[in-house]
Design a protein around this motif. Structure first.
Motif, PDB file in Angstrom:
ATOM      1  N   SER A  75      13.743   4.783   9.576  1.00  0.00           N
ATOM      2  CA  SER A  75      13.870   6.067  10.277  1.00  0.00           C
ATOM      3  C   SER A  75      12.518   6.750  10.423  1.00  0.00           C
ATOM      4  O   SER A  75      12.213   7.331  11.462  1.00  0.00           O
ATOM      5  N   ALA A  76      11.687   6.665   9.370  1.00  0.00           N
ATOM      6  CA  ALA A  76      10.347   7.264   9.439  1.00  0.00           C
ATOM      7  C   ALA A  76       9.453   6.477  10.382  1.00  0.00           C
ATOM      8  O   ALA A  76       8.637   7.051  11.110  1.00  0.00           O
ATOM      9  N   ALA A  77       9.623   5.155  10.376  1.00  0.00           N
ATOM     10  CA  ALA A  77       8.794   4.302  11.227  1.00  0.00           C
ATOM     11  C   ALA A  77       9.019   4.595  12.703  1.00  0.00           C
ATOM     12  O   ALA A  77       8.090   4.551  13.514  1.00  0.00           O
ATOM     13  N   LEU A  78      10.267   4.910  13.065  1.00  0.00           N
ATOM     14  CA  LEU A  78      10.589   5.176  14.469  1.00  0.00           C
ATOM     15  C   LEU A  78       9.982   6.481  14.967  1.00  0.00           C
ATOM     16  O   LEU A  78       9.936   6.719  16.176  1.00  0.00           O
ATOM     17  N   GLN A  79       9.513   7.322  14.052  1.00  0.00           N
ATOM     18  CA  GLN A  79       8.870   8.576  14.439  1.00  0.00           C
ATOM     19  C   GLN A  79       7.389   8.380  14.772  1.00  0.00           C
ATOM     20  O   GLN A  79       6.751   9.270  15.329  1.00  0.00           O
ATOM     21  N   LEU A  80       6.857   7.217  14.413  1.00  0.00           N
ATOM     22  CA  LEU A  80       5.439   6.935  14.654  1.00  0.00           C
ATOM     23  C   LEU A  80       5.217   6.440  16.075  1.00  0.00           C
ATOM     24  O   LEU A  80       6.125   5.912  16.709  1.00  0.00           O
ATOM     25  N   SER A  81       3.998   6.604  16.567  1.00  0.00           N
ATOM     26  CA  SER A  81       3.639   6.015  17.856  1.00  0.00           C
ATOM     27  C   SER A  81       3.529   4.509  17.666  1.00  0.00           C
ATOM     28  O   SER A  81       3.455   4.022  16.524  1.00  0.00           O
ATOM     29  N   ARG A  82       3.509   3.771  18.771  1.00  0.00           N
ATOM     30  CA  ARG A  82       3.441   2.302  18.669  1.00  0.00           C
ATOM     31  C   ARG A  82       2.170   1.862  17.929  1.00  0.00           C
ATOM     32  O   ARG A  82       2.220   0.978  17.086  1.00  0.00           O
ATOM     33  N   ASP A  83       1.040   2.494  18.238  1.00  0.00           N
ATOM     34  CA  ASP A  83      -0.233   2.123  17.593  1.00  0.00           C
ATOM     35  C   ASP A  83      -0.189   2.420  16.093  1.00  0.00           C
ATOM     36  O   ASP A  83      -0.680   1.628  15.277  1.00  0.00           O
ATOM     37  N   GLU A  84       0.395   3.570  15.724  1.00  0.00           N
ATOM     38  CA  GLU A  84       0.488   3.935  14.307  1.00  0.00           C
ATOM     39  C   GLU A  84       1.398   2.967  13.568  1.00  0.00           C
ATOM     40  O   GLU A  84       1.088   2.538  12.447  1.00  0.00           O
ATOM     41  N   LEU A  85       2.524   2.622  14.197  1.00  0.00           N
ATOM     42  CA  LEU A  85       3.455   1.687  13.572  1.00  0.00           C
ATOM     43  C   LEU A  85       2.808   0.317  13.407  1.00  0.00           C
ATOM     44  O   LEU A  85       2.967  -0.337  12.364  1.00  0.00           O
ATOM     45  N   GLN A  86       2.066  -0.121  14.415  1.00  0.00           N
ATOM     46  CA  GLN A  86       1.406  -1.424  14.342  1.00  0.00           C
ATOM     47  C   GLN A  86       0.385  -1.439  13.211  1.00  0.00           C
ATOM     48  O   GLN A  86       0.247  -2.431  12.488  1.00  0.00           O
ATOM     49  N   SER A  87      -0.333  -0.332  13.032  1.00  0.00           N
ATOM     50  CA  SER A  87      -1.319  -0.245  11.957  1.00  0.00           C
ATOM     51  C   SER A  87      -0.650  -0.302  10.587  1.00  0.00           C
ATOM     52  O   SER A  87      -1.102  -1.020   9.684  1.00  0.00           O
ATOM     53  N   GLU A  88       0.450   0.453  10.434  1.00  0.00           N
ATOM     54  CA  GLU A  88       1.172   0.466   9.163  1.00  0.00           C
ATOM     55  C   GLU A  88       1.749  -0.903   8.834  1.00  0.00           C
ATOM     56  O   GLU A  88       1.650  -1.390   7.707  1.00  0.00           O
ATOM     57  N   LEU A  89       2.369  -1.535   9.826  1.00  0.00           N
ATOM     58  CA  LEU A  89       2.971  -2.853   9.602  1.00  0.00           C
ATOM     59  C   LEU A  89       1.897  -3.901   9.331  1.00  0.00           C
ATOM     60  O   LEU A  89       2.113  -4.834   8.552  1.00  0.00           O
ATOM     61  N   GLY A  90       0.740  -3.759   9.980  1.00  0.00           N
ATOM     62  CA  GLY A  90      -0.347  -4.713   9.771  1.00  0.00           C
ATOM     63  C   GLY A  90      -0.791  -4.727   8.318  1.00  0.00           C
ATOM     64  O   GLY A  90      -1.007  -5.802   7.724  1.00  0.00           O
ATOM     65  N   SER A  91      -0.911  -3.534   7.727  1.00  0.00           N
ATOM     66  CA  SER A  91      -1.305  -3.436   6.317  1.00  0.00           C
ATOM     67  C   SER A  91      -0.233  -4.034   5.422  1.00  0.00           C
ATOM     68  O   SER A  91      -0.526  -4.741   4.446  1.00  0.00           O
ATOM     69  N   LEU A  92       1.022  -3.762   5.750  1.00  0.00           N
ATOM     70  CA  LEU A  92       2.144  -4.266   4.945  1.00  0.00           C
ATOM     71  C   LEU A  92       2.232  -5.784   5.023  1.00  0.00           C
ATOM     72  O   LEU A  92       2.454  -6.463   4.007  1.00  0.00           O
ATOM     73  N   VAL A  93       2.034  -6.342   6.219  1.00  0.00           N
ATOM     74  CA  VAL A  93       2.056  -7.799   6.387  1.00  0.00           C
ATOM     75  C   VAL A  93       0.957  -8.445   5.558  1.00  0.00           C
ATOM     76  O   VAL A  93       1.174  -9.471   4.893  1.00  0.00           O
ATOM     77  N   SER A  94      -0.233  -7.865   5.557  1.00  0.00           N
ATOM     78  CA  SER A  94      -1.357  -8.406   4.775  1.00  0.00           C
ATOM     79  C   SER A  94      -1.019  -8.430   3.289  1.00  0.00           C
ATOM     80  O   SER A  94      -1.309  -9.407   2.590  1.00  0.00           O
ATOM     81  N   GLU A  95      -0.401  -7.347   2.790  1.00  0.00           N
ATOM     82  CA  GLU A  95      -0.023  -7.276   1.374  1.00  0.00           C
ATOM     83  C   GLU A  95       0.966  -8.380   1.003  1.00  0.00           C
ATOM     84  O   GLU A  95       0.823  -9.051  -0.023  1.00  0.00           O
ATOM     85  N   ILE A  96       1.974  -8.554   1.862  1.00  0.00           N
ATOM     86  CA  ILE A  96       3.012  -9.553   1.579  1.00  0.00           C
ATOM     87  C   ILE A  96       2.435 -10.970   1.617  1.00  0.00           C
ATOM     88  O   ILE A  96       2.792 -11.825   0.792  1.00  0.00           O
ATOM     89  N   LEU A  97       1.540 -11.216   2.549  1.00  0.00           N
ATOM     90  CA  LEU A  97       0.923 -12.543   2.643  1.00  0.00           C
ATOM     91  C   LEU A  97       0.119 -12.855   1.386  1.00  0.00           C
ATOM     92  O   LEU A  97       0.143 -13.993   0.883  1.00  0.00           O
ATOM     93  N   VAL A  98      -0.592 -11.854   0.859  1.00  0.00           N
ATOM     94  CA  VAL A  98      -1.378 -12.046  -0.365  1.00  0.00           C
ATOM     95  C   VAL A  98      -0.454 -12.307  -1.552  1.00  0.00           C
ATOM     96  O   VAL A  98      -0.695 -13.212  -2.364  1.00  0.00           O
ATOM     97  N   GLU A  99       0.620 -11.519  -1.649  1.00  0.00           N
ATOM     98  CA  GLU A  99       1.571 -11.674  -2.752  1.00  0.00           C
ATOM     99  C   GLU A  99       2.216 -13.051  -2.754  1.00  0.00           C
ATOM    100  O   GLU A  99       2.410 -13.663  -3.812  1.00  0.00           O
ATOM    101  N   ARG A 100       2.542 -13.550  -1.565  1.00  0.00           N
ATOM    102  CA  ARG A 100       3.230 -14.840  -1.460  1.00  0.00           C
ATOM    103  C   ARG A 100       2.267 -16.015  -1.274  1.00  0.00           C
ATOM    104  O   ARG A 100       2.688 -17.139  -1.046  1.00  0.00           O
TER     105      ARG A 100
END
Length: 210
Positions: free
Chosen positions: A8-33
């Protein structure tokens, strides 16, 4: 990714902001796994996630390609596009029939419509004006079908059509005079022949406020 993000919070972000947030999250998950992906692969994965969350999934790259004028989805594994007047099978696929239906429902929900077994045939428009036709089961025997006639992002005038050699300069003058004289004009032709394009070009000649 979805387990770690507030949808719900993610849908309030602009596309660029959401892409930036998800990019950081994807990097974290890739490192963990301990999964190794190049920077380009990570970026492509992030864009696909954003398209699934706020766009039209696998169709998003096709909608953004200005060379493509038509998109035809015949089930999850068969997506055709028309490019430069030629029909070709794209490399775009969906996960399954449910994935196709989810995208179809996302398209129609934005214009207050629905598509399901009780309303299996729907005509709608995308935010940019592109025309969409959706046929779902039980009318569609091989899964949900989606047809999109894309709306040109650049306005085409009669002068543009003369430069592109769609019409002659003499015919352009005739049309301008007919429109300025408020004459009744009938535009007809087959699918994809340019009826709407011609109508829009001539409509630009109507005085403001009329």
């Amino acid at each position: 990714v979805l387990e770690r993000i507030d949808a719900s919070a993610a849908l309030q972000l602009s596309r660029d902001e959401l892409q930036s947030e998800l990019g950081s999250l994807v990097s974290e998950i890739l490192v963990e796994r301990r999964i190794v992906l190049s920077h380009k692969e990570q970026e492509e994965l992030t864009i696909k996630l954003v398209d699934e969350m706020v766009g039209f999934g696998p169709l998003e790259p096709l909608l953004n390609d200005e060379r493509i004028t038509d998109i035809m989805v015949n089930g999850p594994d068969q997506v055709y596009v028309e490019k430069a007047g030629k029909l070709e099978l794209s490399d775009v696929t969906f996960r399954n029939n449910t994935h196709v239906m989810n995208v179809a429902q996302r398209i129609v929900s934005r214009v207050g419509r629905r598509v399901d077994e009780t309303v299996p045939l729907v005509d709608a428009r995308l935010p940019d004006g592109s025309r969409v036709n959706i046929i779902a089961p039980p009318l569609a025997l091989d899964g949900t079908s989606i047809s999109i006639r894309k709306f040109a992002k650049k306005s085409i005038t009669l002068d543009t059509m003369v430069r592109q050699q769609n019409i002659s300069e003499t015919m352009s003058v005739v049309m301008k005079v007919a429109a300025a004289s408020r004459l009744n004009i009938l535009i007809s032709g087959g699918t994809g022949s340019g009826k709407t394009t011609l109508l829009n070009a001539m409509s630009r000649l109507i005085d403001q406020g009329e």
